[in-house]
Design a protein around this motif. Structure first.
Motif, PDB file in Angstrom:
ATOM      1  N   ALA A 164      -0.350   4.404  -2.142  1.00 43.24           N
ATOM      2  CA  ALA A 164       0.482   4.354  -2.997  1.00 43.24           C
ATOM      3  C   ALA A 164       0.787   6.108  -3.383  1.00 43.24           C
ATOM      4  CB  ALA A 164      -0.034   3.651  -4.180  1.00 43.24           C
ATOM      5  N   GLY A 165       1.146   6.794  -2.287  1.00 45.91           N
ATOM      6  CA  GLY A 165       1.389   8.126  -2.473  1.00 45.91           C
ATOM      7  C   GLY A 165       0.070   8.945  -2.787  1.00 45.91           C
ATOM      8  N   ALA A 166      -0.880   8.817  -2.881  1.00 43.44           N
ATOM      9  CA  ALA A 166      -2.139   9.712  -2.984  1.00 43.44           C
ATOM     10  C   ALA A 166      -2.896   9.595  -1.784  1.00 43.44           C
ATOM     11  CB  ALA A 166      -2.860   9.372  -4.442  1.00 43.44           C
ATOM     12  N   SER A 167      -3.382  10.734  -1.551  1.00 39.45           N
ATOM     13  CA  SER A 167      -4.369  10.904  -0.301  1.00 39.45           C
ATOM     14  C   SER A 167      -5.823  10.279  -0.843  1.00 39.45           C
ATOM     15  CB  SER A 167      -4.605  12.402   0.000  1.00 39.45           C
ATOM     16  OG  SER A 167      -3.096  12.966   0.577  1.00 39.45           O
ATOM     17  N   ARG A 180       0.896  -1.212  -0.068  1.00 35.89           N
ATOM     18  CA  ARG A 180      -0.053  -0.043   0.105  1.00 35.89           C
ATOM     19  C   ARG A 180       0.793   1.113   0.058  1.00 35.89           C
ATOM     20  NH1 ARG A 180      -1.299   3.888   3.822  1.00 35.89           N
ATOM     21  NH2 ARG A 180      -0.292   2.528   5.435  1.00 35.89           N
ATOM     22  N   ARG A 181       1.822   1.308   0.847  1.00 33.21           N
ATOM     23  CA  ARG A 181       2.657   2.388   0.980  1.00 33.21           C
ATOM     24  C   ARG A 181       4.044   2.569  -0.160  1.00 33.21           C
ATOM     25  NH1 ARG A 181       5.392   2.321   6.763  1.00 33.21           N
ATOM     26  NH2 ARG A 181       5.217   0.071   6.577  1.00 33.21           N
ATOM     27  N   PHE A 182       4.294   1.381  -0.718  1.00 30.53           N
ATOM     28  CA  PHE A 182       5.283   1.540  -1.702  1.00 30.53           C
ATOM     29  C   PHE A 182       5.139   1.291  -3.079  1.00 30.53           C
ATOM     30  CE2 PHE A 182       8.831  -1.402  -3.473  1.00 30.53           C
ATOM     31  CZ  PHE A 182       9.738  -0.364  -3.442  1.00 30.53           C
ATOM     32  N   ALA A 183       4.096   0.453  -3.465  1.00 30.21           N
ATOM     33  CA  ALA A 183       4.072   0.173  -4.868  1.00 30.21           C
ATOM     34  C   ALA A 183       3.095   0.966  -5.683  1.00 30.21           C
ATOM     35  CB  ALA A 183       3.776  -1.354  -5.035  1.00 30.21           C
TER      36      ALA A 183
END
Length: 343
Positions: A303-306, A203-206
């Motif tokens: 993945a980098g989006a709020s 979730r946080r990386f890919a």
């Protein structure tokens, strides 16, 4: 041409199917997570991608070279284009940090001066300045994994495969290692494939996720795609349960499938980055006279989006227009059930 092209690969062990007709492409510079429960086929896929196993069917092309048909001498050269990062580090205690990082260069016959320069560059890159002379036993788990990453990068691979690279680390160290890998991807343009059973990690990386289940590829998309498809696909919903807000047990006990007099609908919403700034609760109240209570969830990073991922209780007589509005602003919406209005 894709950096990695996997075409209809199947692999069996003693009559048991580990991979079943798996196909996908990975472009240069992508960050891809591969996830699945134990026994899903993740480890077998990893071994096939780095040419330690040959699938009985299908092809695996790395930069156009078919790893499934190369001879052993050609495979040695091809494997140098693939870096491996392991769960338990696999460092040699007899060697220092610098010595562990230099090992692939020594095996490749790289001149000593070039080795020293490359090792110094990598030590700086992974944040281990001043640690070159230490032995693995003198390092923390996170530092050991940094050594493992540096060693995997030593030969200048085109593809970095990470096998449960954060599973042995605590949460804070996991975050630091994921940030390091993201920085390496950004600075070097390196293609990274992270194989894990931890949904929170991908979730946080890919930016893209492949989901394996019983050897089959059942999903290929973004985390938003998984959240959307999880509404209908219980296999995916089970994986997502670790990272998504869940209805508290007290609410679950009172939840009814059908509405009753005075009951309130309970809905799960995901709202994409374009609408996360919307004053949702006040809009429901002013426009539709609906009182909404956040039961669980809020704005999270996917993945980098709020993204807003939440469970709401909506008061009493909710007009159809309110549900239409919620569907329009959300990526997914599902009604979980109904609870008495006093909850």
């Amino acid at each position: 041409m894709s950096l990695l092209h996997v075409e209809h690969i199947s692999h069996r062990f003693h009559g048991r199917t580990a991979l079943d007709d798996v196909s996908f492409d990975i472009e240069r510079g992508e960050i891809v997570g591969v996830i699945g429960r134990s026994g899903a086929g993740k480890s077998t896929l990893l071994r096939c991608l780095c040419a330690l196993e040959r699938p009985q069917e299908g092809r695996i092309l790395l930069d156009g070279a078919d790893l499934t048909s190369l001879g052993e001498r050609e495979l040695i050269a091809a494997r140098r284009r693939i870096g491996l990062v392991f769960q338990h580090f696999n460092l040699l205690e007899s060697r220092t940090v610098a010595g562990n990082i230099a090992l692939p260069l020594q095996i490749a016959g790289t001149p000593r001066k070039t080795q020293a320069q490359r090792v110094a560059e990598l030590i700086e890159l992974v944040g281990l300045s001043g640690q070159a002379g230490k032995r693995p036993s003198q390092l923390s788990g996170g530092q050991k994994q940094r050594v493992g990453i540096a060693r995997a990068l030593a030969a200048g691979p085109a593809l970095l495969l990470c096998d449960e690279a954060t599973s042995a680390l605590d949460p804070a160290t996991t975050t630091a290692i994921l940030e390091l890998l993201t920085d390496i991807n950004r600075r070097l343009g390196l293609t990274i494939v992270l194989i894990t059973h931890e949904m929170d990690v991908v979730r946080r990386f890919a930016r893209r996720i492949l989901v394996l289940d019983h050897g089959r590829l059942v999903e290929d998309g973004s985390i938003a795609d998984l959240v959307r498809d999880g509404v209908e696909n219980r296999q995916i919903a089970t994986l997502l349960a670790d990272i998504r807000p869940q209805l508290p047990p007290a609410w679950q006990q009172r939840l009814q499938a059908e509405p009753s007099p005075g009951s309130a609908p309970v809905v799960r919403l995901t709202i994409g980055p374009d609408n996360t700034d919307l004053p949702l609760l006040s809009t429901l109240g002013s426009r539709f006279s609906v009182e909404a209570t956040i039961v669980q969830g809020g704005v999270v990073d996917l993945a980098g989006a709020s993204t807003a991922d939440m469970i709401l209780r909506l008061s009493g007589n909710v007009p159809p227009d309110a549900f239409t509005f919620l569907r329009e602003i959300s990526q997914t919406m599902e009604t979980l059930g109904h609870v008495p209005a006093d909850r």
